[in-house]
Design a protein around this motif. Sequence first.
Motif, PDB file in Angstrom:
ATOM      1  N   GLU A 152      45.020  -2.341  55.088  1.00 10.18           N
ATOM      2  CA  GLU A 152      44.178  -2.019  53.927  1.00 10.18           C
ATOM      3  C   GLU A 152      44.825  -2.542  52.656  1.00 10.18           C
ATOM      4  N   LYS A 154      43.554  -4.244  49.942  1.00 14.76           N
ATOM      5  CA  LYS A 154      42.856  -4.508  48.684  1.00 14.76           C
ATOM      6  C   LYS A 154      43.189  -3.535  47.552  1.00 14.76           C
ATOM      7  N   TYR A 155      43.242  -2.237  47.865  1.00 14.81           N
ATOM      8  CA  TYR A 155      43.477  -1.248  46.800  1.00 14.81           C
ATOM      9  C   TYR A 155      44.801  -1.489  46.082  1.00 14.81           C
ATOM     10  N   LYS A 157      46.609  -4.266  45.909  1.00 23.44           N
ATOM     11  CA  LYS A 157      46.957  -5.634  45.519  1.00 23.44           C
ATOM     12  C   LYS A 157      47.030  -5.840  43.998  1.00 23.44           C
ATOM     13  N   PRO A 158      46.047  -5.308  43.210  1.00 23.26           N
ATOM     14  CA  PRO A 158      46.086  -5.615  41.772  1.00 23.26           C
ATOM     15  C   PRO A 158      47.434  -5.305  41.108  1.00 23.26           C
ATOM     16  N   ILE A 159      48.043  -4.159  41.442  1.00 22.97           N
ATOM     17  CA  ILE A 159      49.311  -3.820  40.773  1.00 22.97           C
ATOM     18  C   ILE A 159      50.430  -4.770  41.219  1.00 22.97           C
ATOM     19  N   ALA A 187      42.696   6.309  47.937  1.00 17.97           N
ATOM     20  CA  ALA A 187      41.346   5.767  48.101  1.00 17.97           C
ATOM     21  C   ALA A 187      40.945   5.587  49.564  1.00 17.97           C
ATOM     22  N   ASN A 188      41.888   5.730  50.508  1.00 16.81           N
ATOM     23  CA  ASN A 188      41.562   5.407  51.896  1.00 16.81           C
ATOM     24  C   ASN A 188      42.306   6.325  52.865  1.00 16.81           C
TER      25      ASN A 188
ATOM     26  N   LYS B 154      37.042  -2.294  46.582  1.00 17.44           N
ATOM     27  CA  LYS B 154      38.355  -1.692  46.825  1.00 17.44           C
ATOM     28  C   LYS B 154      39.381  -1.960  45.723  1.00 17.44           C
ATOM     29  N   TYR B 155      39.432  -3.202  45.224  1.00 15.40           N
ATOM     30  CA  TYR B 155      40.455  -3.548  44.222  1.00 15.40           C
ATOM     31  C   TYR B 155      40.325  -2.676  42.974  1.00 15.40           C
ATOM     32  N   LYS B 157      38.836   0.251  42.615  1.00 18.77           N
ATOM     33  CA  LYS B 157      38.624   1.689  42.770  1.00 18.77           C
ATOM     34  C   LYS B 157      39.775   2.556  42.242  1.00 18.77           C
ATOM     35  N   PRO B 158      41.051   2.184  42.522  1.00 16.57           N
ATOM     36  CA  PRO B 158      42.133   3.085  42.108  1.00 16.57           C
ATOM     37  C   PRO B 158      42.098   3.453  40.616  1.00 16.57           C
TER      38      PRO B 158
END
Lengths: 244, 244
Positions: A152, A154-155, A157-159, A187-188, B154-155, B157-158
């Motif tokens: 999982e 995606k959640y 990755k941005p940071i 989130a998951n 997903k990206y 959401k956090p």
Amino acid sequence: MTYCVGLRLNKGLVFMSDTRTNAGVDNFSVTRKMFTWDIPGERVITLMTAGNLATTQALVSLLDERSKATIERNPTMLELPTMFQVARMVGATLKEVIEESGPDGQEASTKFRASVILGGQIKGGKPTLFLIYPEGNFIEITEDSPFFQIGEAKYGKPILVRAYDPDMSFEDTIKLLLVSFDSTIKANLSVGLPFDLQIYEADSFKVRECPRIEADDPYFQHISNSWGEALRTALAQLPSYQAD
Amino acid sequence: MTYCVGLRLNKGLVFMSDTRTNAGVDNFSVTRKMFTWDIPGERVITLMTAGNLATTQALVSLLDERSKATIERNPTMLELPTMFQVARMVGATLKEVIEESGPDGQEASTKFRASVILGGQIKGGKPTLFLIYPEGNFIEITEDSPFFQIGEAKYGKPILVRAYDPDMSFEDTIKLLLVSFDSTIKANLSVGLPFDLQIYEADSFKVRECPRIEADDPYFQHISNSWGEALRTALAQLPSYQAD
């Protein structure tokens, strides 16, 4: 699912994996997804897995068994001379395990696919990481894409994209990874505590023991609680949109 | 893919959608995914779409055509008395469009599925949001889950989970949404600028025009650049992990 990250720094490698395994939300438990083989002073090899648990356990058991049995023809992960060759061997073993569970056997409602992050260092080479696909092929880490995620991804990755820096200390990297993992578990449901952690210092050729991060770990709880507050403060400091 | 968010505040509703459509990375363009129908003083209905473009365009065209043709037997979205009934009608129309493209026709390599966020207010009711599935059924927003996302959710959401607050102003909500959208476009090529934006003030029963946010919009660029810095600062302020 799963969430694992392998990350290369100038100082070495950092691995983090969650431990939740589930076959539906009513059937979940804790399982280790990080495995290390080493010859002190010569090589350290760490592997993290995502995907079908029967496949990944068979993979790890086969790798482990073969690295102990000296009578086999093929050199094992403790004998191969480079990380590239270890990656080829792990990829071939993974493909073999998946094929064995393939369409000839029982019909199944699940896929037998799995992915692997492999990392480490063998004397004569540099510390490196590979992402190995269920087909057995793989890619190696580069300076342009200095970390691999499986599961999982995606959640969190941005940071990582925003805050990764190859000059980071191990301590700051673990902080960053905990924020990435915390964003994911918030989130998951298929990703969960405790987290396994491994630090490999470049050219040390030894395993550095790191304690498992449990749900009640005071440092993790502090990061988890403070990060929400820190995000809201960071957001508040940016100027607001001006609607007409 | 797509990224759309519909969010309910105490002050009203906010909608944001990206505009990228693609059939493979070598075939992409800009398309509007947000559509509004209104009777000033009586109702405002906004719809955002994700999924197969042929399906979503057919859905919007049908809804539009039917709301203009007065000879049809069934009441249209400009006549139905409640948002719940509008959601039922949109769901039924979506299901009808998908079924028409179904297995009886040509074989296709793509699915014809699509999802919809529907929101607005009709006099006598409260502002509300619905998430409509390709099967035509839907769920309504609640206080416990005060926003809906469709597409690459997903990206982004956090940050929504962490920073959403029902008392937020429209201006701060748009800032939050831009951060969520920026995190998504930094990690996924199938979501792209410009972004469409719609603010609906509760009990206003009128459309508030908001300019499209283009890639060179100075406010968006400022948020995008400053957010990376703000995240790194926020992270730096948290204590580091203590490795033995």
